[in-house]
Design an enzyme around this catalytic site. Structure first.
Site, PDB file in Angstrom:
ATOM      1  CE  LYS A   1       1.278 -17.051  -2.857  1.00  0.00           C
ATOM      2  NZ  LYS A   1       0.809 -18.419  -3.280  1.00  0.00           N
TER       3      LYS A   1
ATOM      4  CG  ASP B   1      -2.297 -19.907  -1.992  1.00  0.00           C
ATOM      5  OD1 ASP B   1      -1.758 -19.987  -0.864  1.00  0.00           O
ATOM      6  OD2 ASP B   1      -1.819 -20.452  -3.010  1.00  0.00           O
TER       7      ASP B   1
ATOM      8  CE1 TYR C   1      -3.525  -2.630   0.525  1.00  0.00           C
ATOM      9  CE2 TYR C   1      -4.649  -0.621   1.204  1.00  0.00           C
ATOM     10  CZ  TYR C   1      -4.695  -1.934   0.795  1.00  0.00           C
ATOM     11  OH  TYR C   1      -5.905  -2.550   0.667  1.00  0.00           O
TER      12      TYR C   1
ATOM     13  CG  ASP D   1      -8.264  -4.734   1.585  1.00  0.00           C
ATOM     14  OD1 ASP D   1      -9.188  -4.311   2.295  1.00  0.00           O
ATOM     15  OD2 ASP D   1      -8.223  -4.593   0.353  1.00  0.00           O
TER      16      ASP D   1
ATOM     17  CG  ASP E   1     -13.924  -7.130   1.915  1.00  0.00           C
ATOM     18  OD1 ASP E   1     -13.614  -6.372   2.855  1.00  0.00           O
ATOM     19  OD2 ASP E   1     -14.495  -6.735   0.879  1.00  0.00           O
TER      20      ASP E   1
HETATM   21  C1  IPM Z   1     -10.529  -1.213   3.796  1.00  0.00           C
HETATM   22  C2  IPM Z   1     -10.638  -0.555   2.441  1.00  0.00           C
HETATM   23  C3  IPM Z   1      -9.439   0.366   2.223  1.00  0.00           C
HETATM   24  C4  IPM Z   1      -8.199  -0.501   2.139  1.00  0.00           C
HETATM   25  C5  IPM Z   1      -9.499   1.317   1.026  1.00  0.00           C
HETATM   26  C6  IPM Z   1     -10.757   2.124   0.978  1.00  0.00           C
HETATM   27  C7  IPM Z   1      -8.298   2.232   1.011  1.00  0.00           C
HETATM   28  O1  IPM Z   1     -10.784  -1.501   1.448  1.00  0.00           O
HETATM   29  O2  IPM Z   1     -10.406  -0.507   4.814  1.00  0.00           O
HETATM   30  O3  IPM Z   1     -10.618  -2.443   3.886  1.00  0.00           O
HETATM   31  O4  IPM Z   1      -7.895  -1.071   1.084  1.00  0.00           O
HETATM   32  O5  IPM Z   1      -7.513  -0.602   3.160  1.00  0.00           O
HETATM   33 MN    MN Z   2     -11.101  -3.553   2.191  1.00  0.00          MN
END
Ligand code: IPM
Ligand code: MN
Ligand code: NAD
Length: 373
Positions: free
Chosen positions: A198, A231, A147, A255, A259
């Site tokens: 990884k 993975d 990042y 990240d 999710d």
């Molecule tokens: C998160 C989001 C952020 C990230 C974006 C909006 C910069 O996806 O907080 O998970 O990738 O960290």
């Molecule tokens: Mn995210």
């Protein structure tokens, strides 16, 4: 309930874009409840971030708001982003607002707990028995890796074609401090940490393994440390998520995996997070609390978004910034009871009964808080 009135708790609220203001409105009602009931008071200041700040000031985060964030005891953040700003140059995009906050506040440890409320075990896309009782914690490194690594950018080559570059970079010190956070947390849980990388293809992953092992052997011999490729971890999270206690991983893998973990809980709209800096000698640390989800442009402005990730992020603020575990539990229990009543926003609904709006979910949580306090 302890009477902890008398406010030195400065909270900067940055609602942002899309559903950000809608979910934040319901969370502010919870904060006001604490104030009205004289349980705890907060000095709340609201500011602009993301597209909202761009429209007003031409940048996704002004220096003044950045300074206010650093001066606050905690930041409560909604979400940023939207199609309206997607064609802006990279440095001006709404997402740069949250990235700057994380970087300049040095919030290197992002705690993303995936907890399945009993009433929602059926709402997951997985079989209920796979997720019932799930309680795992992803600790995502938040201020390093690909990042922020250099070199980065898009360059034009002599033949006129373009080359895009981003770089995964980690120092030992960056890895060590986040691994320590994970091990500390594990000690208060089931004492197991899984480091995810990884290392089979990335040298930096090998370094993560070395450092994690060294930290564990030196200071956390009571914690069991294991390693997994990212993975495989993605697969294991949907195959058998209860095998995990604490997962510690890099910025990008964290990240993606968070999710994925969110869906185990029924919806991205359920997952809160805490982004923490280093604790000072007085135990205080910079902190920002944010739902894991984004601005959800597809449902923004319709009063249908789930406000629980944001409300639960406020509960994390109570626990991690203000040492108010009892009050945090009050909020979490109110959420638990609201769900047990069958109240559902669209993202966690199974049959068509119990559907409520964003505000309706806020109403129910407030009612449950009233009953308990
Ligand atoms: C998160 C989001 C952020 C990230 C974006 C909006 C910069 O996806 O907080 O998970 O990738 O960290
Ligand atoms: Mn995210
Ligand atoms: P998203 O998280 O905004 O939405 C993904 C899906 O989940 C959508 O279908 C959305 O409707 C649903 N969803 C998310 N939160 C919900 C909630 N509280 N209640 C009900 N449903 C919910 O991710 P995206 O669509 O990939 O990104 C949209 C924008 O948000 C982009 O600009 C992205 O950069 C930004 N984003 C911001 C943050 C943040 O501010 N921390 C995080 C992720 C994405």
């Amino acid at each position: 309930m302890p009477q902890t009135r008398g406010s030195n708790r400065k909270v900067l609220v940055l609602a942002g874009d899309g559903i950000g203001p809608e979910i934040m409105r319901q969370t502010l009602r919870v904060i006001e409840f604490f104030d009205h009931r004289h349980i705890a008071s907060f000095e709340v200041t609201e500011g602009l971030v993301g597209g909202a700040a761009l429209d007003e000031h031409g940048v996704p985060l002004t220096d003044e708001t950045m300074a206010a964030a650093v001066a606050s005891d905690a930041v409560l953040f909604g979400a940023v982003g939207g199609a309206k700003w997607d064609s802006l140059p990279f440095e001006l995009r709404p997402e740069r607002g949250i990235l700057r906050l994380r970087k300049e506040m040095d919030l290197f440890a992002n705690l993303r707990p995936a907890v399945v409320f009993d009433a929602l075990a059926d709402a997951s896309s997985l079989k209920p028995e796979l997720v019932a009782g799930l309680d795992l914690m992803i600790v995502r490194e938040l201020t390093g890796g690909i990042y922020f690594g250099a070199p980065r950018g898009v360059e034009t080559l002599p033949d006129g074609s373009r080359r895009g570059v981003n770089t995964e970079v980690y120092t030992e010190a960056e890895i060590e401090r986040v691994v320590r956070v994970a091990c500390d947390l594990a000690r208060k849980r089931r004492a197991r940490v899984c480091e995810v990388d990884k290392a089979n293809v990335m040298e930096s992953g090998g370094l993560w393994r070395d450092v994690a092992q060294r930290v564990r052997d030196a200071d956390f011999r009571d914690v069991e440390l294991s390693f997994m490729y990212a993975d495989n971890c993605a697969m294991q999270l949907v195959r058998s998520p209860k095998q995990f206690d604490v997962i510690v991983t890099s910025n990008l893998f964290g990240d993606l995996l968070s999710d994925c973990a969110a869906m185990l809980t029924g919806s991205l709209g359920m997952l809160p997070s805490a982004s923490l800096g280093q604790a000072g000698t007085d135990g205080r640390r910079r902190a920002l609390y944010e739902p894991v989800h984004g601005s959800a442009p597809d449902i923004a402005g319709k009063d249908v978004a789930n406000p629980l990730a944001c409300i639960l992020s406020f509960a994390m603020m109570l626990r991690y910034s203000f040492d108010m575990a009892e009050e945090a539990a009050l909020v979490e229990d109110a959420v638990r009871r609201a769900l047990a009543l069958g109240v559902r926003t669209g993202d966690i609904i199974q049959s068509n009964t119990g559907r409520v709006s964003t505000r309706g979910m806020g109403d129910t949580v407030l009612r449950e808080l009233e009953k308990a306090a």
